[in-house]
Structures are given as C-alpha cells and as structure tokens.
Design a protein around this motif. Structure first.
Motif, PDB file in Angstrom:
ATOM      1  N   GLN A 298      30.089  57.259  50.178  1.00 14.98           N
ATOM      2  CA  GLN A 298      31.032  56.090  50.175  1.00 14.98           C
ATOM      3  C   GLN A 298      30.967  55.417  48.951  1.00 14.98           C
ATOM      4  O   GLN A 298      31.935  55.149  48.367  1.00 14.98           O
ATOM      5  CB  GLN A 298      30.782  55.183  51.510  1.00 14.98           C
ATOM      6  N   GLU A 299      29.935  55.245  48.151  1.00 16.08           N
ATOM      7  CA  GLU A 299      29.659  54.587  47.154  1.00 16.08           C
ATOM      8  C   GLU A 299      30.257  55.336  45.799  1.00 16.08           C
ATOM      9  O   GLU A 299      30.667  54.522  44.902  1.00 16.08           O
ATOM     10  CB  GLU A 299      28.084  54.175  46.895  1.00 16.08           C
ATOM     11  N   PHE A 300      30.175  56.601  46.038  1.00 13.64           N
ATOM     12  CA  PHE A 300      30.522  57.493  45.020  1.00 13.64           C
ATOM     13  C   PHE A 300      31.982  57.495  44.805  1.00 13.64           C
ATOM     14  O   PHE A 300      32.748  57.414  43.997  1.00 13.64           O
ATOM     15  CB  PHE A 300      29.910  59.002  45.263  1.00 13.64           C
ATOM     16  N   PHE A 301      32.754  57.675  46.068  1.00 14.38           N
ATOM     17  CA  PHE A 301      34.069  57.565  46.129  1.00 14.38           C
ATOM     18  C   PHE A 301      34.993  56.131  45.947  1.00 14.38           C
ATOM     19  O   PHE A 301      36.036  56.280  45.641  1.00 14.38           O
ATOM     20  CB  PHE A 301      34.454  58.469  47.429  1.00 14.38           C
ATOM     21  N   TYR A 302      34.347  55.046  46.288  1.00 15.40           N
ATOM     22  CA  TYR A 302      35.031  53.934  46.273  1.00 15.40           C
ATOM     23  C   TYR A 302      34.532  52.636  45.175  1.00 15.40           C
ATOM     24  O   TYR A 302      33.284  52.819  44.471  1.00 15.40           O
ATOM     25  CB  TYR A 302      34.590  53.082  47.570  1.00 15.40           C
TER      26      TYR A 302
END
Length: 76
Positions: free
Chosen positions: A72-76
């Motif tokens: 989630q951190e990677f994509f947002y």
C-alpha cells in the motif's frame, strides 16, 4: 473517543474470522482460532494445541497484513 458497547461472543468470533480470512488464513483454521479468541478464556487456560494454532494463525495474519501495508505504501 472511546465507545462502550456490547459485542456477543458470536459477533467477536465473526469479526476475528473475517479478519483472519481477509489476510490469508485458511477458512477452517480461521474458524477454530476465532472461536478460541472469542471464548474469553485466559491465555493460560488454553491447551497447548490451541496455543499453537492461535500462534500460527496470528503469525500468518501478521505477515500478510505487513505485506499488504508495505504494498500500500509502495503504490500510494
């Protein structure tokens, strides 16, 4: 803000089961673990088999949850 409301053991069991399955714990194992967690028994009263089952399921849940958060951190 803290809310005080009553959850029956069945409601607790349903919530635990849903969350465990959501993060990759097998349906049957999640059902057993949810029943143990919702039973309101002290950890010291669990059998060795129950303790092992809960530990395995919770570790699997935590690994999957952390993986999800990292993605989630990677994509947002």
């Amino acid at each position: 803000m803290q809310y005080n409301f009553y959850l029956s053991n069945e409601d607790k069991e349903r919530i635990y089961h849903t969350d465990l399955v959501k993060y990759g714990v097998k349906y049957d194992k999640a059902a057993k673990v949810a029943k143990i967690l919702a039973s309101n028994k002290e950890e010291e009263q669990w059998t060795e088999e129950e303790r092992k089952l809960v530990l395995e399921a919770c570790k699997q849940w935590l690994d999957s949850y952390n993986r999800y958060k990292n993605l989630q951190e990677f994509f947002y």
